[in-house]
Design a protein around this motif. Sequence first.
Motif, short mmCIF file in Angstrom:
data_model
loop_
_atom_site.label_atom_id
_atom_site.label_comp_id
_atom_site.label_asym_id
_atom_site.label_seq_id
_atom_site.Cartn_x
_atom_site.Cartn_y
_atom_site.Cartn_z
N ILE A 97 -3.02 8.96 4.69
CA ILE A 97 -2.40 7.81 4.05
C ILE A 97 -3.34 7.37 2.93
N ARG A 98 -2.91 7.59 1.70
CA ARG A 98 -3.77 7.28 0.54
C ARG A 98 -3.59 5.82 0.15
N ILE A 99 -4.72 5.09 0.14
CA ILE A 99 -4.73 3.66 -0.11
C ILE A 99 -5.46 3.37 -1.42
N CYS A 100 -4.85 2.60 -2.29
CA CYS A 100 -5.52 2.15 -3.51
C CYS A 100 -6.34 0.90 -3.19
N ALA A 101 -7.61 0.93 -3.55
CA ALA A 101 -8.52 -0.16 -3.18
C ALA A 101 -8.31 -1.43 -3.97
N ASP A 102 -7.46 -1.37 -5.02
CA ASP A 102 -7.22 -2.59 -5.79
C ASP A 102 -5.95 -3.30 -5.36
N ASN A 103 -5.48 -3.02 -4.14
CA ASN A 103 -4.32 -3.70 -3.54
C ASN A 103 -4.78 -4.62 -2.42
N PRO A 104 -5.36 -5.77 -2.73
CA PRO A 104 -5.96 -6.62 -1.69
C PRO A 104 -4.97 -7.13 -0.65
N PHE A 105 -3.70 -7.26 -1.00
CA PHE A 105 -2.71 -7.78 -0.06
C PHE A 105 -1.87 -6.68 0.58
N ILE A 106 -2.40 -5.47 0.58
CA ILE A 106 -1.69 -4.36 1.21
C ILE A 106 -1.19 -4.79 2.58
N ASP A 107 0.02 -4.39 2.91
CA ASP A 107 0.69 -4.96 4.08
C ASP A 107 0.72 -4.00 5.26
N PRO A 108 0.15 -4.38 6.41
CA PRO A 108 0.13 -3.50 7.58
C PRO A 108 1.52 -3.13 8.07
N THR A 109 2.48 -4.04 7.94
CA THR A 109 3.85 -3.72 8.35
C THR A 109 4.43 -2.61 7.49
N GLU A 110 4.16 -2.65 6.19
CA GLU A 110 4.63 -1.60 5.29
C GLU A 110 3.94 -0.26 5.58
N ILE A 111 2.68 -0.31 5.98
CA ILE A 111 1.96 0.91 6.34
C ILE A 111 2.56 1.51 7.62
N ASN A 112 2.83 0.66 8.60
CA ASN A 112 3.46 1.13 9.83
C ASN A 112 4.84 1.74 9.55
N LYS A 113 5.60 1.09 8.70
CA LYS A 113 6.93 1.57 8.31
C LYS A 113 6.83 2.95 7.66
N LEU A 114 5.86 3.12 6.78
CA LEU A 114 5.65 4.38 6.08
C LEU A 114 5.32 5.51 7.06
N ILE A 115 4.39 5.25 7.96
CA ILE A 115 3.98 6.27 8.93
C ILE A 115 5.12 6.63 9.87
N SER A 116 5.80 5.62 10.36
CA SER A 116 6.92 5.83 11.28
C SER A 116 8.02 6.69 10.65
N PHE A 117 8.37 6.38 9.40
CA PHE A 117 9.41 7.15 8.71
C PHE A 117 8.96 8.59 8.51
N TYR A 118 7.74 8.78 8.06
CA TYR A 118 7.21 10.12 7.77
C TYR A 118 7.22 11.00 9.02
#
Length: 231
Positions: A97-118
């Motif tokens: 899961i590639r994360i951009c470090a300039d996204n301070p408000f990155i959302d854990p729910t969106e990350i979970n959604k991404l992983i679950s779908f994949y």
Amino acid sequence: MKKKNIAIIQARMNSSRLPGKMLKKIGKYSIIEWVIKRLKKAKYLDEIILATSKKKIDRKFKIISRKLNINYFAGNEKDVLTRFIDTVKGIQKANIIRICADNPFIDPTEINKLISFYKRKEYDYVCNRQVFSKVYCDGFGAEIFSIDLLRKLDKLVKDKNLREHVTLYLWKNKKKFNIHSLKSNKYLAHPHLKFDVDTNDDLNFLNKIANNKISINTSAKNIVNIAKKLN
């Protein structure tokens, strides 16, 4: 053997537009601290690695990584694809899961959604960012692909400019890969709003949001609602 979900935060200090931005403060935390602390809320992540360069200026990330109890790797500065390859050297099976470090408000729910779908679908690459879809707010999502695809890209990509951006080759060769962009929830469907940090103006705007009593636990939905009122 379980296939691990490994988040790699791509970070460096020498941003041309806003030097040292990773340590700039939003509220009481630096940008990189926001990223790490919010990522750690994502329940489907097995490991978080901060991957930076070997330059002296980037050694500060090692201290932050230790403090926040995540893994750290220093590699090639310009060839970020090689940096990613070296970061996961020795790991046989994993989702990256590639994360951009300039996204301070990155959302854990969106990350979970991404992983679950994949994990449910047969795609080479999936994202929930403003890469293919122009509907998402900018700054809450990420990209996911297998370690096998990462190694395939390492062999395919020869252009230095493409290697600097890890997945840019995929975007430019969409027909060669099975790729997908997730549909945005309604509350994130505000493409005019920007939540990543490139300039001082971006930093000032996110500080205005932070002044509205948001925390590491504040949802993307609530952050967007605050931003809409301020914008």
